[in-house]
Design a protein around this motif. Structure first.
Motif, mmCIF file in Angstrom:
data_model
loop_
_atom_site.group_PDB
_atom_site.id
_atom_site.type_symbol
_atom_site.label_atom_id
_atom_site.label_comp_id
_atom_site.label_asym_id
_atom_site.label_seq_id
_atom_site.Cartn_x
_atom_site.Cartn_y
_atom_site.Cartn_z
ATOM 1 N N LEU A 26 -57.574 4.390 9.995
ATOM 2 C CA LEU A 26 -57.160 5.421 11.169
ATOM 3 C C LEU A 26 -55.326 5.549 10.959
ATOM 4 C CD1 LEU A 26 -59.678 5.342 14.496
ATOM 5 C CD2 LEU A 26 -59.527 7.305 12.095
ATOM 6 N N PRO A 27 -54.875 6.384 10.093
ATOM 7 C CA PRO A 27 -53.341 5.628 10.582
ATOM 8 C C PRO A 27 -52.693 6.770 11.593
ATOM 9 C CG PRO A 27 -53.742 6.881 8.340
ATOM 10 C CD PRO A 27 -55.003 6.660 9.709
ATOM 11 N N ILE A 28 -51.631 5.953 12.303
ATOM 12 C CA ILE A 28 -51.486 6.067 13.055
ATOM 13 C C ILE A 28 -50.066 7.856 12.779
ATOM 14 C CG2 ILE A 28 -49.565 5.978 15.098
ATOM 15 C CD1 ILE A 28 -50.095 3.258 15.451
ATOM 16 N N THR A 29 -50.116 9.168 13.406
ATOM 17 C CA THR A 29 -49.643 9.888 12.666
ATOM 18 C C THR A 29 -48.942 10.662 13.727
ATOM 19 O OG1 THR A 29 -51.311 11.892 13.284
ATOM 20 C CG2 THR A 29 -51.561 10.720 11.381
ATOM 21 N N PHE A 30 -48.688 10.364 15.503
ATOM 22 C CA PHE A 30 -47.290 10.828 16.038
ATOM 23 C C PHE A 30 -47.426 9.856 17.411
ATOM 24 C CE2 PHE A 30 -46.689 13.868 19.673
ATOM 25 C CZ PHE A 30 -45.797 14.621 19.306
ATOM 26 N N ILE A 31 -46.439 9.194 17.928
ATOM 27 C CA ILE A 31 -46.386 8.608 19.199
ATOM 28 C C ILE A 31 -45.370 9.090 19.921
ATOM 29 C CG2 ILE A 31 -45.791 6.231 19.980
ATOM 30 C CD1 ILE A 31 -46.269 5.307 17.572
ATOM 31 N N SER A 32 -45.373 9.538 21.486
ATOM 32 C CA SER A 32 -44.576 10.368 22.016
ATOM 33 C C SER A 32 -44.455 9.423 23.331
ATOM 34 C CB SER A 32 -44.988 12.198 22.339
ATOM 35 O OG SER A 32 -45.874 11.987 22.608
ATOM 36 N N TYR A 45 -54.326 9.149 16.031
ATOM 37 C CA TYR A 45 -54.820 8.507 14.544
ATOM 38 C C TYR A 45 -55.455 9.882 14.492
ATOM 39 C CZ TYR A 45 -54.088 3.617 17.059
ATOM 40 O OH TYR A 45 -53.782 2.613 18.317
ATOM 41 N N ALA A 46 -55.402 9.417 13.112
ATOM 42 C CA ALA A 46 -55.859 10.665 11.763
ATOM 43 C C ALA A 46 -56.466 10.442 10.891
ATOM 44 C CB ALA A 46 -54.833 11.697 11.414
ATOM 45 N N ASN A 47 -57.622 10.583 10.742
ATOM 46 C CA ASN A 47 -57.982 10.535 9.804
ATOM 47 C C ASN A 47 -57.830 9.881 7.935
ATOM 48 O OD1 ASN A 47 -57.283 13.320 8.874
ATOM 49 N ND2 ASN A 47 -60.015 14.031 7.784
ATOM 50 N N GLU A 48 -56.520 10.615 8.174
ATOM 51 C CA GLU A 48 -55.986 10.417 7.041
ATOM 52 C C GLU A 48 -54.056 10.496 7.134
ATOM 53 O OE1 GLU A 48 -57.092 12.687 3.786
ATOM 54 O OE2 GLU A 48 -55.663 13.886 3.992
ATOM 55 N N LYS A 49 -52.455 9.368 6.340
ATOM 56 C CA LYS A 49 -51.714 10.698 7.180
ATOM 57 C C LYS A 49 -51.093 11.321 6.211
ATOM 58 C CE LYS A 49 -47.456 8.024 8.314
ATOM 59 N NZ LYS A 49 -47.232 6.637 8.485
ATOM 60 N N GLY A 50 -50.679 12.644 5.959
ATOM 61 C CA GLY A 50 -50.018 13.420 5.573
ATOM 62 C C GLY A 50 -48.882 13.282 5.171
ATOM 63 N N GLU A 51 -48.452 15.006 4.705
ATOM 64 C CA GLU A 51 -46.460 15.153 4.940
ATOM 65 C C GLU A 51 -46.089 14.882 6.256
ATOM 66 O OE1 GLU A 51 -45.650 17.817 3.033
ATOM 67 O OE2 GLU A 51 -46.739 17.232 0.747
ATOM 68 N N LEU A 52 -44.789 14.437 6.150
ATOM 69 C CA LEU A 52 -44.319 15.043 7.713
ATOM 70 C C LEU A 52 -44.147 16.025 8.201
ATOM 71 C CD1 LEU A 52 -42.776 13.105 10.630
ATOM 72 C CD2 LEU A 52 -40.568 13.075 8.019
#
Length: 188
Positions: free
Chosen positions: A48-54, A76-83
């Motif tokens: 579960l990659p982290i995709t956003f922190i605020s 957390y998302a199922n995969e970490k795509g493009e920024l």
């Protein structure tokens, strides 16, 4: 000669493994702790990659900040795509409109887990209590048009952790309970 080749291959594979791990800049966690004036844990999960922190900022009243109730939000998302690239102006507008500071991301990916970390304690309305290890966790399962959502909340010293799991065939209720157990173990 064979030993040298083996060592080079081993070191290269270790470097690739380290690069592929689900990490985020360590200074982000320290920055949140400094702002909130508490120690927190932001867990990383292999799948579960982290995709956003605020960092959600305290509310304003008459253009003045009221209190010091900051909330860290980790997605957390199922995969970490493009920024998802934003101009400085777009980022500033999002931050101002939502009373937040974007600290990491946002990367594309299907949202699986939302973790909110706040100072103080909290509770879940309409929840039941479950024990995970020796910790009492508030548990609530909801059916929505988009599927099932599992909420788990526990209070740890002067910090609360509220987890929202978007359940699917790829991420089950048991996966959510395991995530919570790992988080609890890391806060001890």
């Amino acid at each position: 000669m064979n030993k040298k080749i083996f060592i080079i291959i081993f070191l290269l594979s270790m470097g690739l493994t380290a690069c592929s791990k689900n990490t985020f800049p360590s200074d982000i966690e320290r920055e949140i702790e400094k702002q909130m004036d508490v120690n927190i844990t932001i867990p990383t999960q292999e799948n579960l990659p982290i995709t956003f922190i605020s960092l959600l900022l305290p509310p304003e009243l008459d253009l003045k900040t009221t209190g010091n109730r900051y909330i860290a939000q980790v997605i957390y998302a199922n995969e970490k795509g493009e920024l998802i690239s934003l101009t400085d102006e777009q980022k500033q507008q999002i931050e101002e409109n939502n009373r937040m500071r974007i600290l990491y991301g946002e990367y594309k990916g299907e949202k699986t887990v939302e973790l909110n970390i706040g100072k103080g304690s909290s509770s879940l309305s309409g929840s039941e209590n479950k024990k995970i290890g020796d910790v009492l966790v508030e548990y609530k399962l909801e059916e929505t048009k988009r599927g099932k959502i599992l909420f788990l909340l526990f209070n740890d010293k002067d910090v609360y952790y509220l987890m929202k799991f978007h359940l699917s065939s790829l991420f089950t209720e048991q996966d959510g309970l395991n995530f919570a157990a790992d988080l609890i173990n890391n806060t001890r």
